[in-house]
Write an enzyme that holds these catalytic residues in place. Sequence first.
Site, PDB file in Angstrom:
ATOM      1  N   PRO A  69       0.762  -1.250   0.000  1.00  0.00           N
ATOM      2  CA  PRO A  69       0.000   0.000   0.000  1.00  0.00           C
ATOM      3  C   PRO A  69       0.794   1.302   0.000  1.00  0.00           C
ATOM      4  O   PRO A  69       0.388   2.267  -0.647  1.00  0.00           O
ATOM      5  CB  PRO A  69      -0.844  -0.110   1.282  1.00  0.00           C
ATOM      6  CG  PRO A  69      -0.932  -1.561   1.568  1.00  0.00           C
ATOM      7  CD  PRO A  69       0.384  -2.120   1.128  1.00  0.00           C
ATOM      8  N   LYS A 182       3.392   8.117 -12.780  1.00  0.00           N
ATOM      9  CA  LYS A 182       2.201   7.520 -12.171  1.00  0.00           C
ATOM     10  C   LYS A 182       1.500   8.487 -11.224  1.00  0.00           C
ATOM     11  O   LYS A 182       0.264   8.571 -11.195  1.00  0.00           O
ATOM     12  CB  LYS A 182       2.605   6.245 -11.412  1.00  0.00           C
ATOM     13  CG  LYS A 182       1.462   5.564 -10.648  1.00  0.00           C
ATOM     14  CD  LYS A 182       0.316   5.186 -11.578  1.00  0.00           C
ATOM     15  CE  LYS A 182      -0.676   4.211 -10.968  1.00  0.00           C
ATOM     16  NZ  LYS A 182      -1.128   4.478  -9.636  1.00  0.00           N
TER      17      LYS A 182
END
Length: 316
Positions: A69, A182
Amino acid sequence: MAGLGQMGHGMAKNIRQKISSDSTVVVYDINHAALEQFVNDFSSHGPIIAAGSPKEVAELADIVMTSVPAARHVKDVFLNPQTGLLAAQRQPPNKKILFMELSTIDAAASTKVAEAVMENDLGDFVDAPCSGGAMGAEAGTLSFMIGCPIRLYPQVLKICKLIGKESSIFRCGDLGAGLKTKVLNNYLSALTALATAETINIGIRGGLDPKKLNEIINASSGQNFNSSVNNPVPGLTPANPASHGYRGGFSIELCLGVLELAVKAAEDLGAKTVLAKPMLEAYTEASRDERFKGKDSKVIYQYLARPNGEPIPEAQ
């Protein structure tokens, strides 16, 4: 594969199904139940080893992919002196590993890990964050933004083609370039999700049919990925998390973390922004609402449409 969460599960599944049945896939996740379930579900496609730690993954595998995460998890997976990937006892001792880090984290944290890999002469490190969410991971249709030396790209491309569309796999530059790209992609995606949610909410309050409104948007200049594929309004794109109680997908908390990275990058570079501050405020407020915790980030629509908590009907 280290990490069998919403993204890692689909990627590991596709790899196991698509590579030779003679090849072994090594998987690890902190959630032991998820690890056991993965082995039970997919071992018919070929051997799977459930590792007891990231360290064991690196001791068994030549290619190590990590999907976790946040930056603190990446650092622990790699750098933990007892259980981390870099603590592995390689056999033979000079065995080189290709590390592909798929998480969306800040480039500085990724660089720190990459430097540790190189200082320990463990092999090569690539940042290869992906886009497409849990649906894309399960379908094997992810997009990849890769930061690596050009000499590594043919091998990285071959691996990414197992879990993504070749037309959506890009080498963005050297190490760090994939992550920088990204973060900006997520910044724009969050903006368009918020704009789509605002637009359709206005339309519904004005008496318009949300399905017809969205159909027209998708045939006109307002069309975007969130209006056509991953709409924040329940019922408009039936396969996505918004139409299933905002379960799964890219959580509001993870989305906020990436937006904070993007806004900080803009500030550090002196880039003027107009939309960054109000967007960040909206996602921050939504992430603090107990109703939305852990839900897909497209729940930003519910934050706008029903601020007092009344239920949202699906578009009919």
